[in-house]
Design an enzyme around this catalytic site. Structure first.
Site, PDB file in Angstrom:
ATOM      1  N   TYR A 165       8.821 -43.521 -19.120  1.00 34.42           N
ATOM      2  CA  TYR A 165       8.311 -44.895 -18.941  1.00 34.42           C
ATOM      3  C   TYR A 165       8.097 -45.561 -20.291  1.00 34.42           C
ATOM      4  O   TYR A 165       8.513 -46.704 -20.512  1.00 34.42           O
ATOM      5  CB  TYR A 165       6.999 -44.797 -18.154  1.00 34.42           C
ATOM      6  CG  TYR A 165       6.175 -46.048 -18.077  1.00 34.42           C
ATOM      7  CD1 TYR A 165       6.531 -47.105 -17.235  1.00 34.42           C
ATOM      8  CD2 TYR A 165       4.990 -46.176 -18.819  1.00 34.42           C
ATOM      9  CE1 TYR A 165       5.736 -48.243 -17.133  1.00 34.42           C
ATOM     10  CE2 TYR A 165       4.196 -47.303 -18.729  1.00 34.42           C
ATOM     11  CZ  TYR A 165       4.575 -48.336 -17.883  1.00 34.42           C
ATOM     12  OH  TYR A 165       3.785 -49.470 -17.791  1.00 34.42           O
ATOM     13  N   LYS A 170       9.838 -48.849 -21.914  1.00 32.30           N
ATOM     14  CA  LYS A 170       9.056 -50.014 -22.350  1.00 32.30           C
ATOM     15  C   LYS A 170       9.355 -50.341 -23.806  1.00 32.30           C
ATOM     16  O   LYS A 170       9.429 -51.515 -24.188  1.00 32.30           O
ATOM     17  CB  LYS A 170       7.555 -49.760 -22.147  1.00 32.30           C
ATOM     18  CG  LYS A 170       7.124 -49.720 -20.679  1.00 32.30           C
ATOM     19  CD  LYS A 170       7.263 -51.081 -20.023  1.00 32.30           C
ATOM     20  CE  LYS A 170       6.601 -51.154 -18.660  1.00 32.30           C
ATOM     21  NZ  LYS A 170       6.802 -52.457 -17.999  1.00 32.30           N
TER      22      LYS A 170
END
Ligand code: NAD
Length: 267
Positions: free
Chosen positions: A154, A158
């Site tokens: 994740y 990002k």
């Protein structure tokens, strides 16, 4: 996507992941500022309920399925005649331990989080380029993309959104488009990087939120409306000379977790 249009300080736009949490708050805020808003989410019932409550066009799409994204963009333009603002909000975090990361983990998390944003921008591009005052894309990143907070797939996705934002800010700037013979006003791309925000993503973990609140210099975790305020500013013409930036909206988290007192007194 939250695409909205119209009287929003001369612009309008669309947003994804808009049925709940941050996306919903962004849609509500843009709507309150006069934008004609389309709420887009893969959860059909939830996005319909959100649009019913806060107003706007409810559309179902999955950002990992480009044909549904194209259909959502077409529906927005059919309804409002234009699309000036795109908010990329979908993010998927599964906390896969580093040793367990495989191709499926990247696909499940970086697919919607990073490539989903790419597909939404590609789909909206012709309309953003035609926006009378210039297009504006605001992407929701995370402090996880700025420093080490765990959750590696994740977080890497990002972090990738930061590079995407910076590159697209140049590629579709008015200057570069003019060089390619276009008279478009260009598209601004900016990224908002939230710290911990109280949303359903935290599920049954209110205790974690209370504990996390103590780490924040602001003394609390964020509310979806804190993020919506920053998105509304960056999306608007008030930010017309701001492009390619990463704005942490994080209650001071990026300043460091400890107070000077804690460090000196070993607390
Ligand atoms: N909540 C936090 O603490 C926090 C912190 C930093 C960053 N963020 C980021 O903010 C964004 C929103 O987070 P949230 O907490 O409001 O999430 P949320 O889980 O409350 O809402 C996410 C929405 O996205 C929709 N969605 C998920 N996958 C989709 C897909 N493939 N296509 C279309 N819609 C999809 C879901 O149906 C849901 O309505 C995410 O990008 C997240 O990474 C959240």
């Amino acid at each position: 996507m939250i695409f909205s249009h119209a009287t929003f300080r001369g612009t309008g736009g669309v947003g994804d992941g808009a049925a709940r949490g941050i996306g919903r708050a962004v849609a509500a805020r843009l709507g309150a500022e006069g934008a004609a808003v389309a709420l887009v989410d893969r959860d059909e019932a939830a996005v319909a309920a959100a649009a019913e409550e806060i107003g706007g066009l409810a559309l179902t799409c999955d950002v990992t399925d480009r044909s549904t994204v194209d259909a959502a963009v077409a529906a927005v333009v059919a309804r409002y005649g234009r699309l000036d603002v795109l908010v990329n909000n979908v993010g998927v975090s599964l906390g896969t331990p580093f040793e367990a990361i495989d191709a499926a983990a990247w696909q499940e998390q970086a697919g919607p989080t990073l490539h989903g944003a790419v597909g939404c921008v590609q789909a909206a591009l012709p309309h953003l380029l035609a926006a009378p005052a210039g297009g504006s894309v605001v992407t929701i990143g995370s402090v996880n993309g700025l420093a080490a907070f765990g959750d590696i797939v994740y977080s890497a996705a990002k972090a990738g959104l930061q590079s995407l934002t910076q590159n697209l800010a140049v590629l579709y700037s008015r200057r570069e488009l003019a060089r390619r013979g276009s008279d478009s006003k260009g598209i601004r791309f900016n990224l908002v990087a939230p710290g911990t925000v109280r949303t359903a993503a935290w599920g049954e973990r209110p205790a974690s939120l209370d504990r996390l609140a103590r780490q924040y210099p602001a003394g609390r975790v964020g509310e979806p409306e804190d993020i919506a305020a920053a998105v509304a500013f960056l999306a608007s013409d008030d930010a017309s000379w701001i492009t390619g930036i990463v704005l942490p909206v994080d209650g001071g988290a990026m300043t460091g977790p400890l107070s000077f007192d804690d460090l000196v007194n070993d607390r």
